[in-house]
Write a protein that holds these residues in place. Structure first.
Motif, mmCIF file in Angstrom:
data_model
loop_
_atom_site.group_PDB
_atom_site.id
_atom_site.type_symbol
_atom_site.label_atom_id
_atom_site.label_comp_id
_atom_site.label_asym_id
_atom_site.label_seq_id
_atom_site.Cartn_x
_atom_site.Cartn_y
_atom_site.Cartn_z
ATOM 1 N N LYS A 135 0.826 -1.211 0.000
ATOM 2 C CA LYS A 135 0.000 0.000 0.000
ATOM 3 C C LYS A 135 0.856 1.254 0.000
ATOM 4 O O LYS A 135 0.570 2.209 -0.731
ATOM 5 N N VAL A 136 1.896 1.263 0.807
ATOM 6 C CA VAL A 136 2.784 2.426 0.859
ATOM 7 C C VAL A 136 3.530 2.580 -0.458
ATOM 8 O O VAL A 136 3.679 3.693 -0.980
ATOM 9 N N LEU A 137 3.966 1.471 -1.010
ATOM 10 C CA LEU A 137 4.720 1.507 -2.263
ATOM 11 C C LEU A 137 3.860 2.032 -3.405
ATOM 12 O O LEU A 137 4.299 2.883 -4.193
ATOM 13 N N GLU A 138 2.631 1.547 -3.515
ATOM 14 C CA GLU A 138 1.739 2.017 -4.581
ATOM 15 C C GLU A 138 1.427 3.494 -4.422
ATOM 16 O O GLU A 138 1.316 4.230 -5.408
ATOM 17 N N LYS A 139 1.291 3.943 -3.204
ATOM 18 C CA LYS A 139 1.052 5.365 -2.933
ATOM 19 C C LYS A 139 2.244 6.194 -3.390
ATOM 20 O O LYS A 139 2.081 7.262 -3.988
ATOM 21 N N LYS A 140 3.446 5.695 -3.122
ATOM 22 C CA LYS A 140 4.662 6.392 -3.519
ATOM 23 C C LYS A 140 4.781 6.444 -5.035
ATOM 24 O O LYS A 140 5.056 7.499 -5.628
ATOM 25 N N LEU A 141 4.553 5.328 -5.701
ATOM 26 C CA LEU A 141 4.679 5.262 -7.148
ATOM 27 C C LEU A 141 3.631 6.107 -7.854
ATOM 28 O O LEU A 141 3.875 6.637 -8.938
ATOM 29 N N SER A 142 2.460 6.253 -7.246
ATOM 30 C CA SER A 142 1.386 7.038 -7.862
ATOM 31 C C SER A 142 1.722 8.530 -7.907
ATOM 32 O O SER A 142 1.133 9.279 -8.689
ATOM 33 N N LYS A 143 2.650 8.962 -7.081
ATOM 34 C CA LYS A 143 3.036 10.381 -7.069
ATOM 35 C C LYS A 143 3.886 10.756 -8.275
ATOM 36 O O LYS A 143 4.045 11.930 -8.577
ATOM 37 N N GLU A 144 4.445 9.755 -8.930
ATOM 38 C CA GLU A 144 5.274 9.960 -10.124
ATOM 39 C C GLU A 144 6.434 10.917 -9.863
ATOM 40 O O GLU A 144 6.814 11.710 -10.720
ATOM 41 N N ASP A 145 6.970 10.861 -8.653
ATOM 42 C CA ASP A 145 8.119 11.709 -8.330
ATOM 43 C C ASP A 145 9.421 10.915 -8.357
ATOM 44 O O ASP A 145 10.464 11.396 -7.947
ATOM 45 N N THR A 146 9.341 9.686 -8.830
ATOM 46 C CA THR A 146 10.540 8.862 -8.971
ATOM 47 C C THR A 146 10.452 8.092 -10.274
ATOM 48 O O THR A 146 9.354 7.737 -10.718
ATOM 49 N N GLU A 147 11.583 7.868 -10.906
ATOM 50 C CA GLU A 147 11.595 7.242 -12.220
ATOM 51 C C GLU A 147 11.504 5.723 -12.173
ATOM 52 O O GLU A 147 11.202 5.090 -13.175
ATOM 53 N N SER A 148 11.765 5.135 -11.023
ATOM 54 C CA SER A 148 11.785 3.679 -10.951
ATOM 55 C C SER A 148 11.501 3.202 -9.542
ATOM 56 O O SER A 148 11.550 3.975 -8.582
ATOM 57 N N LEU A 149 11.233 1.922 -9.440
ATOM 58 C CA LEU A 149 11.051 1.299 -8.132
ATOM 59 C C LEU A 149 12.334 1.416 -7.323
ATOM 60 O O LEU A 149 12.305 1.661 -6.114
ATOM 61 N N PHE A 150 13.454 1.265 -8.000
ATOM 62 C CA PHE A 150 14.770 1.414 -7.368
ATOM 63 C C PHE A 150 14.886 2.777 -6.685
ATOM 64 O O PHE A 150 15.372 2.894 -5.556
ATOM 65 N N GLY A 151 14.419 3.826 -7.351
ATOM 66 C CA GLY A 151 14.524 5.175 -6.820
ATOM 67 C C GLY A 151 13.713 5.408 -5.561
ATOM 68 O O GLY A 151 13.998 6.341 -4.807
ATOM 69 N N CYS A 152 12.714 4.576 -5.315
ATOM 70 C CA CYS A 152 11.880 4.741 -4.119
ATOM 71 C C CYS A 152 12.685 4.570 -2.831
ATOM 72 O O CYS A 152 12.299 5.087 -1.782
ATOM 73 N N PHE A 153 13.795 3.838 -2.907
ATOM 74 C CA PHE A 153 14.585 3.539 -1.712
ATOM 75 C C PHE A 153 15.737 4.515 -1.490
ATOM 76 O O PHE A 153 16.474 4.381 -0.514
ATOM 77 N N TYR B 99 10.812 9.218 0.607
ATOM 78 C CA TYR B 99 11.367 7.936 0.177
ATOM 79 C C TYR B 99 11.000 6.838 1.159
ATOM 80 O O TYR B 99 10.576 7.096 2.289
ATOM 81 N N ILE B 100 11.125 5.609 0.707
ATOM 82 C CA ILE B 100 10.776 4.451 1.528
ATOM 83 C C ILE B 100 12.038 3.973 2.238
ATOM 84 O O ILE B 100 12.918 3.373 1.621
ATOM 85 N N ASP B 101 12.119 4.253 3.519
ATOM 86 C CA ASP B 101 13.321 3.958 4.290
ATOM 87 C C ASP B 101 13.218 2.568 4.915
ATOM 88 O O ASP B 101 12.883 2.414 6.082
ATOM 89 N N SER B 102 13.520 1.568 4.099
ATOM 90 C CA SER B 102 13.489 0.190 4.596
ATOM 91 C C SER B 102 14.639 -0.594 3.996
ATOM 92 O O SER B 102 14.603 -0.965 2.817
ATOM 93 N N SER B 103 15.648 -0.849 4.789
ATOM 94 C CA SER B 103 16.789 -1.623 4.318
ATOM 95 C C SER B 103 16.372 -3.040 3.944
ATOM 96 O O SER B 103 16.909 -3.630 3.001
ATOM 97 N N VAL B 104 15.402 -3.577 4.658
ATOM 98 C CA VAL B 104 14.969 -4.957 4.432
ATOM 99 C C VAL B 104 14.232 -5.100 3.105
ATOM 100 O O VAL B 104 14.483 -6.031 2.326
ATOM 101 N N PHE B 105 13.318 -4.176 2.802
ATOM 102 C CA PHE B 105 12.602 -4.264 1.535
ATOM 103 C C PHE B 105 13.489 -3.823 0.366
ATOM 104 O O PHE B 105 13.306 -4.294 -0.759
ATOM 105 N N ALA B 106 14.437 -2.931 0.609
ATOM 106 C CA ALA B 106 15.414 -2.589 -0.433
ATOM 107 C C ALA B 106 16.221 -3.832 -0.793
ATOM 108 O O ALA B 106 16.481 -4.108 -1.976
#
Length: 331
Positions: free
Chosen positions: A205-223, A229-236
């Motif tokens: 849910k958090v990831l989809e919310k982040k991606l919907s903002k279109e403020d990052t070019e890739s899933l990689f960039g979310c971390f 940004y998504i601050d999770s070493s484990v999910f990264a």
């Protein structure tokens, strides 16, 4: 793993050198110094943002003289720049710059920022001392404080304590993204299958919310350290494994999550599997020295030293380090 798979000829001078060659050699040190200065000017601001755990903060530390000349940070703080330039590791450089901000800030950061400052700087035990000294009598922690405490305990491989604080955060602040991310991260470390599945749903849910903002070019960039940004070493880490990421992507996120012993351990495993045993051993050695309580890393380091001794036919290889790690395990 399914979580990420589903998204995603001149005249010579007397010395024998050509004039062009001599000019080029003179330019190289100047160009290298200029490039290093630009990097310092960027990193000192980045350190300020990370110091306060806020990627959106801006600060100007340029100096203008009475003639209107502007001097960038690396010229203003020459001694600091010189020390910084002699440090290879980004996070050792960040540590130096954190200390600079410690000494230059007139007002102490908020409690949660101090906790994160020490945890991210690979000093979770200092963060723990701060917690015990300044927050021991606090009854109702704020959401950011609970998240910071959870990260601190995860860094010390005390997942049970991390869970205690993040469960309180999730119970009281269930709609806040940083709380959801950290709660999902801690659940993901569980050996219970249902809890791990639940962690994926919360994180999704958090990831989809982040991606919907279109403020990052890739899933990689979310971390990567940036706004929201998504601050999770484990999910990264899970993303890199699921995406079968290239070594350079591992290196980028390894700098982002250098404070997380689990991430650093898995990075060493990746290097070993990629045919870089010496680099893997170097990663394990620094990990074991900085996080001696991470028993799995220390034991793996000892095993790898023995293996490298056999491969290199060098029975004294890393003798000092081996003794150090064996004393930690009493083995």
């Amino acid at each position: 793993m399914g979580l990420f798979r589903s998204l995603f000829g001149n005249k010579k001078n007397k010395s024998g050198q050509t004039a062009a060659t001599k000019s080029h050699q003179e330019q190289e040190p100047i160009e290298a110094l200029m490039e290093s200065g630009k990097k310092f000017d960027h990193e000192i601001i980045e350190a300020f943002q990370r110091y306060y755990s806020d990627p959106t903060l801006s600060v100007s530390i340029e100096i203008k003289d009475d003639k209107g000349n502007i001097y960038p940070p690396h010229m203003v703080y020459e001694e600091l720049f010189a020390e910084w330039a002699g440090i290879r590791s980004k996070w050792d450089r960040m540590s130096l710059l954190y200390k600079f901000w410690d000494e230059s800030q007139p007002q102490r950061p908020e409690h949660w920022q101090v906790l994160e400052r020490y945890t991210k700087d690979r000093y979770p035990k200092i963060a723990l001392r701060y917690l015990e000294e300044f927050l021991k009598d606090k009854e109702n922690f704020e959401a950011k404080e609970l998240v910071a405490i959870s990260k601190m305990y995860r860094s010390m491989i005390q997942n049970g304590m991390a869970r205690k604080y993040i469960e309180e955060a999730y119970r009281r602040f269930p709609d806040e993204d940083p709380v959801q991310v950290e709660y999902a991260t801690v659940l993901h470390l569980s050996e219970n299958h249902n809890e791990r599945e639940n962690s994926h749903k919360i994180f999704q849910k958090v990831l989809e919310k982040k991606l919907s903002k279109e403020d990052t070019e890739s899933l990689f960039g979310c971390f990567l350290f940036s706004e929201d940004y998504i601050d999770s070493s484990v999910f990264a880490l899970s993303y890199l494994i699921a995406a079968e990421a290239a070594p350079d992507q591992w290196d980028v996120l390894a700098e982002e999550y250098y404070y997380c012993p689990l991430f650093r351990y898995e990075h060493a495993v990746k290097l070993s599997k990629s045919g870089e045993p010496l680099r893997a051993l170097a990663k394990l050695t620094s990990l074991s020295q900085e996080f001696p309580w991470f028993e799995k890393a220390v034991e793996t380091t000892i095993s790898n030293i023995h293996s490298m001794r056999i491969q290199m036919n060098s029975p004294e290889f890393m003798e000092k380090e081996l003794r150090e790690f064996q004393s930690q395990t009493n083995g």
